[in-house]
Design a protein around this motif. Structure first.
Motif, mmCIF file in Angstrom:
data_model
loop_
_atom_site.group_PDB
_atom_site.id
_atom_site.type_symbol
_atom_site.label_atom_id
_atom_site.label_comp_id
_atom_site.label_asym_id
_atom_site.label_seq_id
_atom_site.Cartn_x
_atom_site.Cartn_y
_atom_site.Cartn_z
ATOM 1 N N ILE A 165 -6.476 -7.481 -1.838
ATOM 2 C CA ILE A 165 -5.758 -7.329 -3.109
ATOM 3 C C ILE A 165 -6.603 -7.826 -4.265
ATOM 4 C CG2 ILE A 165 -3.738 -8.073 -4.419
ATOM 5 C CD1 ILE A 165 -2.266 -8.243 -1.671
ATOM 6 N N SER A 166 -7.236 -8.983 -4.101
ATOM 7 C CA SER A 166 -8.034 -9.559 -5.189
ATOM 8 C C SER A 166 -9.183 -8.636 -5.574
ATOM 9 C CB SER A 166 -8.578 -10.929 -4.770
ATOM 10 O OG SER A 166 -7.519 -11.829 -4.506
ATOM 11 N N ARG A 167 -9.874 -8.111 -4.599
ATOM 12 C CA ARG A 167 -11.004 -7.213 -4.882
ATOM 13 C C ARG A 167 -10.544 -5.977 -5.636
ATOM 14 N NH1 ARG A 167 -12.191 -2.959 -2.029
ATOM 15 N NH2 ARG A 167 -11.151 -3.749 -0.152
ATOM 16 N N ARG A 168 -9.443 -5.395 -5.206
ATOM 17 C CA ARG A 168 -8.996 -4.150 -5.826
ATOM 18 C C ARG A 168 -8.373 -4.382 -7.204
ATOM 19 N NH1 ARG A 168 -6.020 -0.109 -1.944
ATOM 20 N NH2 ARG A 168 -6.429 1.162 -3.798
ATOM 21 N N GLU A 189 1.744 1.857 -11.411
ATOM 22 C CA GLU A 189 1.798 2.504 -10.108
ATOM 23 C C GLU A 189 0.598 2.126 -9.241
ATOM 24 O OE1 GLU A 189 2.170 3.992 -13.000
ATOM 25 O OE2 GLU A 189 4.291 4.568 -12.969
ATOM 26 N N LYS A 190 -0.572 1.962 -9.865
ATOM 27 C CA LYS A 190 -1.775 1.659 -9.094
ATOM 28 C C LYS A 190 -1.670 0.306 -8.405
ATOM 29 C CE LYS A 190 -5.835 2.600 -7.532
ATOM 30 N NZ LYS A 190 -5.992 3.652 -6.497
ATOM 31 N N VAL A 191 -1.153 -0.700 -9.101
ATOM 32 C CA VAL A 191 -1.012 -2.018 -8.482
ATOM 33 C C VAL A 191 -0.005 -1.961 -7.334
ATOM 34 C CG1 VAL A 191 -0.356 -4.434 -8.840
ATOM 35 C CG2 VAL A 191 -1.692 -3.235 -10.577
ATOM 36 N N ALA A 192 1.082 -1.234 -7.526
ATOM 37 C CA ALA A 192 2.055 -1.082 -6.440
ATOM 38 C C ALA A 192 1.396 -0.464 -5.209
ATOM 39 C CB ALA A 192 3.228 -0.221 -6.909
ATOM 40 N N GLU A 193 0.521 0.512 -5.417
ATOM 41 C CA GLU A 193 -0.198 1.134 -4.304
ATOM 42 C C GLU A 193 -1.117 0.125 -3.611
ATOM 43 O OE1 GLU A 193 -2.333 4.436 -5.841
ATOM 44 O OE2 GLU A 193 -0.524 5.540 -6.441
ATOM 45 N N ILE A 194 -1.783 -0.708 -4.398
ATOM 46 C CA ILE A 194 -2.691 -1.707 -3.828
ATOM 47 C C ILE A 194 -1.931 -2.656 -2.905
ATOM 48 C CG2 ILE A 194 -4.083 -3.745 -4.411
ATOM 49 C CD1 ILE A 194 -5.036 -2.175 -6.905
ATOM 50 N N LEU A 195 -0.771 -3.132 -3.348
ATOM 51 C CA LEU A 195 0.004 -4.061 -2.520
ATOM 52 C C LEU A 195 0.471 -3.395 -1.232
ATOM 53 C CD1 LEU A 195 2.227 -6.013 -5.092
ATOM 54 C CD2 LEU A 195 -0.116 -6.473 -4.349
ATOM 55 N N ALA A 196 0.986 -2.180 -1.343
ATOM 56 C CA ALA A 196 1.483 -1.486 -0.152
ATOM 57 C C ALA A 196 0.350 -1.185 0.828
ATOM 58 C CB ALA A 196 2.194 -0.197 -0.566
ATOM 59 N N GLU A 197 -0.806 -0.792 0.308
ATOM 60 C CA GLU A 197 -1.930 -0.459 1.188
ATOM 61 C C GLU A 197 -2.508 -1.714 1.852
ATOM 62 O OE1 GLU A 197 -4.474 1.714 -1.402
ATOM 63 O OE2 GLU A 197 -3.156 3.471 -1.451
ATOM 64 N N ALA A 198 -2.610 -2.810 1.104
ATOM 65 C CA ALA A 198 -3.097 -4.057 1.697
ATOM 66 C C ALA A 198 -2.125 -4.559 2.759
ATOM 67 C CB ALA A 198 -3.283 -5.113 0.610
ATOM 68 N N SER A 199 -0.836 -4.402 2.503
ATOM 69 C CA SER A 199 0.176 -4.799 3.486
ATOM 70 C C SER A 199 0.042 -3.970 4.755
ATOM 71 C CB SER A 199 1.571 -4.623 2.885
ATOM 72 O OG SER A 199 2.574 -4.891 3.834
ATOM 73 N N ALA A 200 -0.139 -2.668 4.580
ATOM 74 C CA ALA A 200 -0.259 -1.785 5.746
ATOM 75 C C ALA A 200 -1.515 -2.077 6.555
ATOM 76 C CB ALA A 200 -0.263 -0.331 5.286
ATOM 77 N N GLU A 201 -2.555 -2.524 5.876
ATOM 78 C CA GLU A 201 -3.820 -2.785 6.559
ATOM 79 C C GLU A 201 -3.877 -4.160 7.215
ATOM 80 O OE1 GLU A 201 -8.591 -3.254 5.432
ATOM 81 O OE2 GLU A 201 -7.245 -2.111 4.101
ATOM 82 N N ALA A 202 -3.422 -5.195 6.504
ATOM 83 C CA ALA A 202 -3.661 -6.565 6.968
ATOM 84 C C ALA A 202 -2.415 -7.317 7.413
ATOM 85 C CB ALA A 202 -4.365 -7.359 5.860
ATOM 86 N N VAL A 203 -1.241 -6.917 6.934
ATOM 87 C CA VAL A 203 -0.031 -7.699 7.189
ATOM 88 C C VAL A 203 0.846 -7.068 8.265
ATOM 89 C CG1 VAL A 203 2.051 -8.702 6.161
ATOM 90 C CG2 VAL A 203 -0.080 -8.610 4.830
ATOM 91 N N GLU A 204 1.290 -5.856 8.029
ATOM 92 C CA GLU A 204 2.271 -5.237 8.920
ATOM 93 C C GLU A 204 1.804 -5.094 10.372
ATOM 94 O OE1 GLU A 204 3.961 -1.736 6.798
ATOM 95 O OE2 GLU A 204 3.207 -2.814 5.040
ATOM 96 N N PRO A 205 0.528 -4.793 10.639
ATOM 97 C CA PRO A 205 0.122 -4.711 12.046
ATOM 98 C C PRO A 205 0.264 -6.029 12.798
ATOM 99 C CG PRO A 205 -1.480 -3.614 10.628
ATOM 100 C CD PRO A 205 -0.553 -4.371 9.731
#
Length: 269
Positions: free
Chosen positions: A48-51, A2-18
């Protein structure tokens, strides 16, 4: 998981989707002829790599990092464990404003993919798989239903863009034995789930970069399908430059029949 799934979604929301449908000219570059990269790819990979290293401090083999230093990919075969990251799978779609792109990661141990994650930002679909434990979509177990007994009803994707004209012609001619084929969505993270969810029966890939295919291959095998080289050997995430050709199918019988039909001879051009 679950933690990795959260990392991907949060990185997407921060850097990709905007940046979806909001990229400026200076935010899109070429790594090579026709091979696009954006600031979203690079920023998301850093996050993603850092987290991921905070979760498990092993090497990260990221698509953009390997573009700058190809030797980093050796960690997949030389290190006991490594993360694989594709920050924006389907960059050309992302740049064009098409919704078919994904954010992906996987964990490789001793040369074998043991866990995988695919996040589709536009559909909000989160796929994951763990070796020996199964595959899921948004927390629901994925078990691929049997394919239709009639191959002429099967649906598939044939990625023959990189082949020479004669081989391309041969594959397209042989594919007429099936119900419907296409050239795909230009994003492995969007294509692999189609098989796991019963919307297609097979995909033939030629170019098989590890960050593109490690996540989806595990998703397929853990939902009951097959991901194997054309020789029949199981897929492993090798560094770029290794063996080409990968056939993914909903079950072993579909895999065998599809390989036999697609790789058979057909009349010359």
């Amino acid at each position: 998981m679950e933690k990795v799934a959260e990392i991907l979604a949060e990185a997407s929301a921060e850097a990709v989707e905007p940046r979806f449908r909001a990229l400026t000219d200076g935010e899109v570059m070429e790594k090579g002829p026709g091979d696009l990269v954006t600031v979203a790819d690079r920023e998301a990979e850093v996050i993603i790599s850092r987290r991921l290293r905070e979760l498990l401090p092993v090497p990260v083999v990221g698509e953009e990092a390997v573009a700058a230093d190809p030797s980093l990919a050796r960690a997949l075969v030389e290190e006991p464990a490594a993360w694989l990251v594709d920050p924006v799978d389907g960059t050309s779609n992302f740049v064009a404003g098409r919704p078919d792109f994904a954010v992906m990661a996987s964990l490789v141990r001793s040369g074998q993919t043991v866990a995988a994650w695919i996040w589709q930002p536009i559909t909000k679909a989160a796929y994951s798989a763990e070796l020996g434990s199964g595959a899921w979509r948004n927390g629901s177990r994925l078990v691929r239903r049997p394919a239709d007994d009639a191959p002429e009803k099967w649906r598939g994707t044939i990625k023959s863009r990189c082949l020479d004209p004669l081989e391309h012609h041969r594959l397209q001619t042989n594919a007429r034995a099936f119900g419907r084929t296409s050239e795909g969505l230009r994003s492995a993270g969007m294509e692999y789930p189609l098989i796991a969810e019963g919307e297609q029966e097979f995909i033939l890939y030629w170019r098989t970069l590890p960050w593109d295919h490690a996540p989806g291959s595990l998703l397929i095998t853990e939902s009951g399908g097959v991901s194997a080289r054309l020789s029949g050997s199981p897929y492993h995430p090798d560094p770029p430059g290794g063996e080409d050709g990968l056939l993914v199918a909903s079950d072993p019988a579909v895999w065998e029949h599809t390989r036999r039909v697609l790789l058979g001879r057909c009349p010359a051009v």
